[in-house]
Design a protein around this motif. Structure first.
Motif, PDB file in Angstrom:
ATOM      1  N   ARG A 140       0.819  -1.213   0.000  1.00  0.00           N
ATOM      2  CA  ARG A 140       0.000   0.000   0.000  1.00  0.00           C
ATOM      3  C   ARG A 140       0.853   1.264   0.000  1.00  0.00           C
ATOM      4  O   ARG A 140       0.562   2.218  -0.732  1.00  0.00           O
ATOM      5  N   GLU A 141       1.907   1.289   0.785  1.00  0.00           N
ATOM      6  CA  GLU A 141       2.682   2.516   0.942  1.00  0.00           C
ATOM      7  C   GLU A 141       3.799   2.682  -0.096  1.00  0.00           C
ATOM      8  O   GLU A 141       4.211   3.804  -0.382  1.00  0.00           O
ATOM      9  N   PHE A 142       4.277   1.571  -0.646  1.00  0.00           N
ATOM     10  CA  PHE A 142       5.366   1.644  -1.624  1.00  0.00           C
ATOM     11  C   PHE A 142       4.912   1.328  -3.040  1.00  0.00           C
ATOM     12  O   PHE A 142       5.580   1.704  -3.995  1.00  0.00           O
ATOM     13  N   GLY A 143       3.804   0.626  -3.186  1.00  0.00           N
ATOM     14  CA  GLY A 143       3.332   0.247  -4.507  1.00  0.00           C
ATOM     15  C   GLY A 143       3.779  -1.155  -4.890  1.00  0.00           C
ATOM     16  O   GLY A 143       4.709  -1.723  -4.309  1.00  0.00           O
ATOM     17  N   LEU A 144       3.119  -1.701  -5.908  1.00  0.00           N
ATOM     18  CA  LEU A 144       3.358  -3.080  -6.346  1.00  0.00           C
ATOM     19  C   LEU A 144       4.803  -3.328  -6.736  1.00  0.00           C
ATOM     20  O   LEU A 144       5.438  -4.290  -6.279  1.00  0.00           O
ATOM     21  N   TYR A 145       5.365  -2.465  -7.575  1.00  0.00           N
ATOM     22  CA  TYR A 145       6.690  -2.721  -8.136  1.00  0.00           C
ATOM     23  C   TYR A 145       7.778  -2.613  -7.072  1.00  0.00           C
ATOM     24  O   TYR A 145       8.681  -3.455  -7.004  1.00  0.00           O
ATOM     25  N   ARG A 146       7.707  -1.600  -6.246  1.00  0.00           N
ATOM     26  CA  ARG A 146       8.711  -1.456  -5.208  1.00  0.00           C
ATOM     27  C   ARG A 146       8.597  -2.574  -4.168  1.00  0.00           C
ATOM     28  O   ARG A 146       9.611  -3.043  -3.637  1.00  0.00           O
ATOM     29  N   PHE A 147       7.383  -2.992  -3.863  1.00  0.00           N
ATOM     30  CA  PHE A 147       7.200  -4.103  -2.931  1.00  0.00           C
ATOM     31  C   PHE A 147       7.914  -5.349  -3.428  1.00  0.00           C
ATOM     32  O   PHE A 147       8.686  -5.985  -2.687  1.00  0.00           O
ATOM     33  N   LEU A 148       7.671  -5.726  -4.682  1.00  0.00           N
ATOM     34  CA  LEU A 148       8.270  -6.939  -5.222  1.00  0.00           C
ATOM     35  C   LEU A 148       9.792  -6.837  -5.286  1.00  0.00           C
ATOM     36  O   LEU A 148      10.505  -7.785  -4.947  1.00  0.00           O
ATOM     37  N   SER A 149      10.293  -5.684  -5.716  1.00  0.00           N
ATOM     38  CA  SER A 149      11.744  -5.509  -5.803  1.00  0.00           C
ATOM     39  C   SER A 149      12.392  -5.578  -4.428  1.00  0.00           C
ATOM     40  O   SER A 149      13.424  -6.234  -4.237  1.00  0.00           O
TER      41      SER A 149
END
Length: 280
Positions: A140-149
């Motif tokens: 929620r706070e970092f977004g999908l792409y940053r979460f996965l990375s």
């Protein structure tokens, strides 16, 4: 008669441009049309719940690691902490990492695969419960792409650190989970205010618990935990979070690379273990 030029939204700045531009005239992104061609992977990532997907992959690998050597599933190897434990051979074939797999067998790919392996039923239950709690907040706070990375990269960094400090054989998602905690620490400290301070204090409480747990319980890879935690703080600082910086094309490309390489490594781990079974 010339062919019509296809217009796209630049992945970097979301302005309408031609797909054959060498550089976006607005933000300077190189080859913006190439980024647009990754739409299939983008759409795939957007339609799945990434936290649940990671949990399902971990569970699948845990079950598969048990089935690779079913004769040892119910062997008591360490009391309650050894219940439903995959054999060391199964874990080695599926990509456990450490000085033995990496330095003796040159299996550098195990720095990725080890994050998806677990040593017993309690190990995977505790880790997946933690992921179910931490993952949605980062998402929620970092977004999908940053979460996965962040999840994938901090796991790799954590195992590299443990490798450098001589850990011979190690597995588990906890390095990546500590990476998520590190990202939460940075978020709370950076955001500040009542909400940020509360998040920061809660995350530091988790760190204190990890330290106590690591001291009291033998066999805990504290080096991987520490490497994951510190790299999580660093990656969160470098990538930013939604309140300060929206996700960019660079974030997306990094995630595409992380996901594709990880998927390739996990497929290779399965094929490798099946080949070994067929020739054993």
């Amino acid at each position: 008669m010339t062919a019509a030029r296809k217009s796209i939204l630049c992945p970097g700045c979301r302005k309408l441009i031609s797909s054959d531009e060498s550089f976006c005239p607005y933000c300077g992104l190189a080859r913006p049309g190439m980024h647009d061609r990754a739409s299939f992977l983008r759409d795939l990532l957007l339609i799945i719940d990434p936290v649940k997907a990671i949990i399902y992959v971990n569970i699948a690998f845990y079950v598969f690691s048990l089935l690779l050597n079913p004769s040892e599933i119910f062997t008591n190897r360490g009391g309650i902490f050894g219940f439903l434990s995959p054999s060391s051979t199964s874990l080695f074939l599926l990509g456990a990492t450490g000085t033995i797999p990496v330095f003796q067998f040159h299996s550098y790919w195990t720095l990725i695969s080890a994050s998806f392996l677990h040593g017993n039923i309690l190990h995977i239950i505790f880790n997946m419960m933690a992921l179910a709690q931490l993952g949605p907040f980062i998402l929620r706070e970092f977004g999908l792409y940053r979460f996965l990375s962040i999840y994938i990269l901090t796991g790799i960094v954590g195992f590299i650190v443990s490798l450098l400090f001589g850990v011979p054989f190690t597995i588990g998602a906890s390095a990546s989970l500590c990476g998520l905690i590190g990202a939460i620490i940075y978020y709370g400290k950076s955001r500040g205010g009542y909400f940020g301070d509360a998040i920061f204090k809660q995350a530091m409480g988790w760190v204190a618990g990890l330290i106590i747990f690591g001291v009291l319980i033998s066999g805990i890879n504290n080096w991987a935990h520490g490497g994951g935690l510190l790299s999580g703080i660093l990656f969160a600082y470098l990538m930013g979070y939604n309140d300060k910086k929206r996700e960019t094309a660079g974030h997306k490309l990094l995630t595409y690379a992380c996901v594709l390489i990880t998927a390739g490594v996990l497929v290779w781990a399965i094929l490798r273990s099946l080949i070994h079974l067929s020739t054993a």
